[in-house]
Design an enzyme around this catalytic site. Structure first.
Site: not given
Length: 727
Positions: A121, A73-75, A329, A447, A152, A71
């Site tokens: 569908l 290194e990507f940063d 399908k 009530c 789905k 992470d």
């Protein structure tokens, strides 16, 4: 990439917005604009290299789930890319992984046609229905087939158009032919690349429509809601609705701040790519840099398919997203072509829908609410629990007898379900875990809103009611709220909050005062005026809505009067038979009951309603305010549907559901809500559901929209000739 990493999609929005602000200020401060040719060659080469690296690592992380760098290194790569764009704004282009739409954001959601129609569908709800579908498929193609099964996703359908690999447009499903243009918002999603990749096996096609589902992961939706609650904002009700709302924001920055995901599940129009199997198209989608469900499986027999469906029915909560079934399908594209499609759905695919989910939770309390006709209904207050895709904290208990019948005690663990995946219902208690602290519910005798003694309206009635119908604020509030609804006057801006504001300010006492509202009255409410004391935008809309509501047809006026037992169906019959409120008021019970579907119970309720002085005062006030109290009859319309029961199901393009029913009844027909032996025709639009299946099973003639027009214009004999062929 952890959730604290700015490169993570859940957190990157704030990071990117700050970078954009910095880039804008630097660009504005520059004395001269720098062109791409002015950027040193070494910087341009490094920038191109970084773009390629970041795209590749995003692909491996988000699509393949197999990152090759940490992470951190990507940063570092991502931050360096942002820094180069900040130092050299000329490098930025729409294809950059850091792209953020800047300046003034505006998404008009223009209606745009899909190149190839997005069909819905058909559904199967039990193993027998699925087996019947497989038998039809294999009978039609004359051989066995393979079946691709995928979860789905309960999300929002989206259609991406790529031309020469570049994202050109993103549309919502809409009505299947036309969707809303949400391209700016979709570009902010990490799962949707601006530029497709490709491989030697699967090069990027010249043109392709890619269909998929936008959703929230279950855990990220929970985190989003937690952050909203922490900020003092109301949480979202369920992932599907919040995903749809997040994608349709007018400001794409809001969309970017939400952790939306997308999984692809099919292709529309395409040029330069012809897969032999559905599963091959999924392999191509992965190669192009798009996400496909990891839970897709190709099976050979119906028993294997049912076993797969049963597995996910038991493990549906283990998926990363909400699911409501399994899509099956035919895998072979050549067989798909032979099977073709109906006007609404492909014959080579079906959705197996799971039954409603059940869950257990703690019953914290039983409280009561007063309805518009005075009925006092107990409802369960529970510890929030996830059921069928949404968080449930309340459920109706109908009446005191039902509470006793179910045997629930306050403090019980109770089993709840969502009937039809919509209405929460308490099934009963989990008796074995009681610890003695539980207590019985005692139905109040007064009530809760006005303190009036409750009573049964008649002997043997299970419901208790508040007899103070004119003065009880709870009943007045509910009646006003109901009459503003879509099935009555359809007053868009008058919700529960608006009704409460009108009553609290004293500008209306009951529904009779509603159409006398003016700007002066609304300025007495805090909700419909601005801080400077002028009429708010919603205040102006309310006055406009009220003016439009005066022209609603008679049946809507009848529904708005809150006459007990009179809903839209009975109201339409009464309006059709009598034509005006005066004639309804003058009619005897016998005359009222003669209408098909009305009967003595509704007739008595109508007669008793008009016998009350303040009820007639409401009618007088509305009439004087200009509310239309009679329908104009078109005597030229032939009543050639007299005595016929007709069911409308699914979405029609040329008619709303209400319009279709009104046209049927204007010709003497009955717009029924269910299919039976008495049904003459079933009219089907998009997504017709189980009513269509029942019509086929019972051999009831089925009409598409063109056939419906024939029925209206030429009558039942001509419509029978226009019916769809039996499947």
């Amino acid at each position: 990439m952890t959730s604290n990493d700015p490169a993570d999609p859940a957190d990157r929005a704030e990071f990117d917005d700050a970078a954009v602000a910095g880039m804008t200020s630097e660009a504005e401060a520059g004395a001269t604009a720098e062109g791409v040719e002015d950027v040193p060659a070494g910087v341009r080469e490094r920038y191109a290299d970084l773009v390629e690296q970041v795209r590749a690592h995003q692909f491996r992380y988000y699509v393949l789930d197999s990152p090759t760098i940490s992470d951190g290194e990507f940063d570092e790569l991502f931050t360096e890319l942002q820094t180069l764009e900040s130092d050299h704004p000329a490098l930025r282009d729409p294809d950059s992984p850091t792209q953020v739409v800047g300046g003034t954001f505006s998404t008009d959601f223009t209606a745009v046609d899909h190149l190839e129609r997005m069909l819905s569908l058909d559904n199967a709800f039990d193993p027998d229905e699925l087996r019947a579908w497989v038998e039809r498929v294999e009978r039609e193609v004359g051989s066995s087939a393979h079946y691709l099964c995928e979860l789905k996703i309960d999300g929002l359908a989206i259609n991406l158009l790529y031309r020469d690999g570049k994202l050109e447009r993103a549309l919502t499903r809409g009505d299947g032919r036309t969707g809303e243009d949400v391209t700016l918002n979709v570009r902010t999603m990490d799962d949707v690349p601006d530029q497709l990749t490709g491989t030697d096996e699967y090069p990027v096609p010249a043109l392709v429509e890619i269909r998929g589902e936008v959703f929230f992961r279950v855990d990220e939706f929970a985190q989003l809601n937690a952050s909203l609650v922490e900020a003092g904002k109301p949480p979202f009700a369920n992932p599907r609705n919040s995903a749809a709302g997040s994608l349709r924001q007018k400001d794409p920055r809001v969309t970017k701040s939400r952790p939306l995901r997308m999984i692809c599940h099919g292709l529309g129009k395409r040029e330069g790519f012809e897969p032999k199997q559905q599963s091959e198209s999924y392999a191509a989608l992965r190669a192009w840099g798009l996400r496909v469900s990891p839970h897709t499986k190709v099976l050979s027999t119906v028993d294997e398919v049912l076993e797969h469906i049963d597995y996910w029915g038991k493990h549906r909560n283990s998926a990363e997203h909400e699911i409501d079934g399994v899509v099956v399908k035919v895998d072979e594209v050549s067989l798909q072509r032979r099977l073709g499609a109906t006007s609404r759905a492909p014959r080579w695919s079906i959705a197996y829908k799971y039954p409603p989910e059940q869950a257990t939770t703690r019953l914290l309390d039983i409280q009561v609410a007063v309805g518009r006709t005075g009925r006092v209904t107990p409802y369960a207050v529970m510890e929030p629990v996830k059921v069928a895709g949404s968080t449930v904290a309340r459920a109706t208990l109908h009446n005191a007898d039902q509470v006793r019948h179910k045997g629930v005690l306050i403090g019980d663990r109770v089993v709840i379900r969502k009937a039809g995946d919509v209405i929460p219902e308490v099934l009963g208690p989990v008796v074995d875990v009681r610890d003695g602290s539980e207590r019985e519910f005692v139905m109040p005798t007064e009530c809760p809103d006005c303190g009036t003694a409750l009573a049964h309206q008649k002997e043997g009635d299970v419901d208790l009611r508040c007899p103070n119908s004119h003065n009880c604020i709870g009943q007045r509030r509910e009646r006003l709220f109901q009459l503003a609804g879509r099935k009555a006057f359809d007053i868009e801006v008058l919700g529960y909050e608006g009704v409460s504001a009108l009553l609290s300010a004293g500008v209306v006492f009951d529904e009779g005062d509603l159409f006398d509202l003016n700007e002066e009255a609304l300025l007495k409410t805090t909700l419909f005026r601005t801080d400077d004391g002028s009429l708010s935008v919603n205040g102006g809309k309310l006055l406009a809505n009220l003016e439009s509501a005066k022209q609603q047809p008679l049946w809507r006026v009848l529904v708005a009067l809150s006459i007990r037992h009179v809903g839209p169906i009975a109201a339409r019959v009464l309006a059709r038979e009598f034509g005006s409120l005066d004639r309804i008021q003058e009619a005897s019970e016998e005359e009222l009951a003669a209408g098909e579907g009305v009967g003595p119970t509704i007739a008595t309720a109508v007669r008793e309603w008009f016998d009350v002085d303040w009820h007639r005062e409401i009618v007088r006030k509305w009439s004087e305010a200009g509310v239309r109290m009679a329908d104009e009859r078109d005597e030229s319309i032939e009543r050639h549907l007299t005595g016929l029961s007709i069911v409308v199901t699914g979405s029609l393009e040329g008619f709303s559901r209400d319009e279709a029913k009104e046209l049927i009844m204007a010709r003497g027909g009955r717009a029924a809500g269910s299919v039976s032996k008495k049904t003459a025709f079933v009219v089907v639009g998009e997504s017709p559901g189980s009513k269509y299946d029942k019509a086929v099973q019972m051999k009831v003639p089925v009409l598409d929209e063109d056939g419906f027009r024939v029925l209206l214009e030429q009558g039942p004999e001509a419509a029978a000739e226009a019916a769809l062929p039996a499947e």
